[in-house]
Scaffold this motif. Structure first.
Motif, PDB file in Angstrom:
ATOM      1  N   TYR A  36       0.867  -1.182   0.000  1.00  0.00           N
ATOM      2  CA  TYR A  36       0.000   0.000   0.000  1.00  0.00           C
ATOM      3  C   TYR A  36       0.904   1.232   0.000  1.00  0.00           C
ATOM      4  N   LEU A  56     -14.238   7.017   0.544  1.00  0.00           N
ATOM      5  CA  LEU A  56     -13.956   5.729  -0.105  1.00  0.00           C
ATOM      6  C   LEU A  56     -12.493   5.310   0.004  1.00  0.00           C
ATOM      7  N   ALA A  57     -11.585   6.263  -0.200  1.00  0.00           N
ATOM      8  CA  ALA A  57     -10.156   5.921  -0.153  1.00  0.00           C
ATOM      9  C   ALA A  57      -9.786   5.391   1.237  1.00  0.00           C
ATOM     10  N   GLN A  59     -11.951   4.025   3.369  1.00  0.00           N
ATOM     11  CA  GLN A  59     -12.640   2.731   3.537  1.00  0.00           C
ATOM     12  C   GLN A  59     -11.798   1.597   2.938  1.00  0.00           C
ATOM     13  N   GLU A  60     -11.266   1.859   1.747  1.00  0.00           N
ATOM     14  CA  GLU A  60     -10.463   0.833   1.064  1.00  0.00           C
ATOM     15  C   GLU A  60      -9.213   0.507   1.892  1.00  0.00           C
ATOM     16  N   ARG A  63     -10.192  -1.489   4.990  1.00  0.00           N
ATOM     17  CA  ARG A  63     -10.509  -2.891   4.632  1.00  0.00           C
ATOM     18  C   ARG A  63      -9.235  -3.696   4.427  1.00  0.00           C
ATOM     19  N   SER A  64      -8.244  -3.062   3.778  1.00  0.00           N
ATOM     20  CA  SER A  64      -7.013  -3.815   3.500  1.00  0.00           C
ATOM     21  C   SER A  64      -6.287  -4.154   4.810  1.00  0.00           C
TER      22      SER A  64
END
Ligand SMILES: Cc1cc2nc3c(=O)[nH]c(=O)nc-3n(C[C@H](O)[C@H](O)[C@H](O)COP(=O)(O)O)c2cc1C
Length: 182
Positions: A36, A56-57, A59-60, A63-64
């Motif tokens: 990442y 969103l960024a 959230q992604e 999640r990772s």
């Protein structure tokens, strides 16, 4: 085993990102590493943006972290401390519970940067109960290109250190998972 390799640098030719990519390249098949390198894409954390308002960024990114068994972090030192982008990413993490018991270890692509390392160790020991302070891989790669770094990490002595680091961290992550309540 899925590991997330988090870079604190936003530079395209970052030595820290290149070190993480080199670890990804030499990792055995059973250790899958995702790099990442987008802390620069994360909005500034604000408690007003937690929960359903999380961009969103972020959230992604969250999640990772949730979906991996351990996190490896590599970062430059900026002004004798943690770069703002990485600190912001860590601030996003404490808006969830994903990081609390997450195994974390540090690698570092420079012989310099000890003030940043000290500050980062303090932060990581605060956010995770499973930050492994004993495990640390450091290579003097300051000013090297990503291509050279891939080569340097492949030199037998360095490769052995890197493989030992990965195997030890993977074992640590498995032990942490085994201790989690069912
Ligand atoms: C804004 C800025 C501040 C920096 N401050 C320091 C510092 O305080 N101490 C240091 O040793 N290097 C400092 N550096 C140099 C970087 O830490 C060093 O070049 C690092 O290895 C770059 O990592 P990267 O290749 O992954 O981006 C600074 C660089 C920048 C751009």
């Amino acid at each position: 085993m899925r590991l997330l390799a988090l870079s604190g640098s936003t530079r395209h030719t970052s030595t820290n990102t290149a070190l993480l990519r080199a670890l990804q390249a030499i990792a055995p098949e059973r250790i899958r590493i995702s790099v990442y390198d987008r802390v620069g894409s994360l909005p500034i954390f604000s408690p007003h943006l937690e929960g359903s308002l999380t961009p969103l960024a972020a959230q992604e990114f969250l999640r990772s972290v949730r979906d991996c068994q351990g996190v490896i972090i590599a970062s430059p030192e900026y002004v004798r401390s943690i770069p703002g982008g990485l600190k912001n990413a860590i601030d996003w993490l404490i808006s969830t519970s994903f990081v609390i018991d997450k195994p974390i270890a540090l690698v570092h692509a420079s012989h310099r940067g000890d003030d940043m390392l000290q500050a980062l160790r303090t932060v990581l020991a605060t956010v995770s109960t499973q930050f492994n302070t004993d495990l640390f891989l450091r290579l003097p790669l300051l000013n090297e290109t990503p291509e050279r770094i891939a080569h340097i990490v492949g030199v037998p002595a360095n490769r052995l250190s890197a493989e030992n680091f990965l195997e030890t961290f993977a074992t640590f992550c498995r032990e942490c998972a085994a201790c989690e309540p069912a």
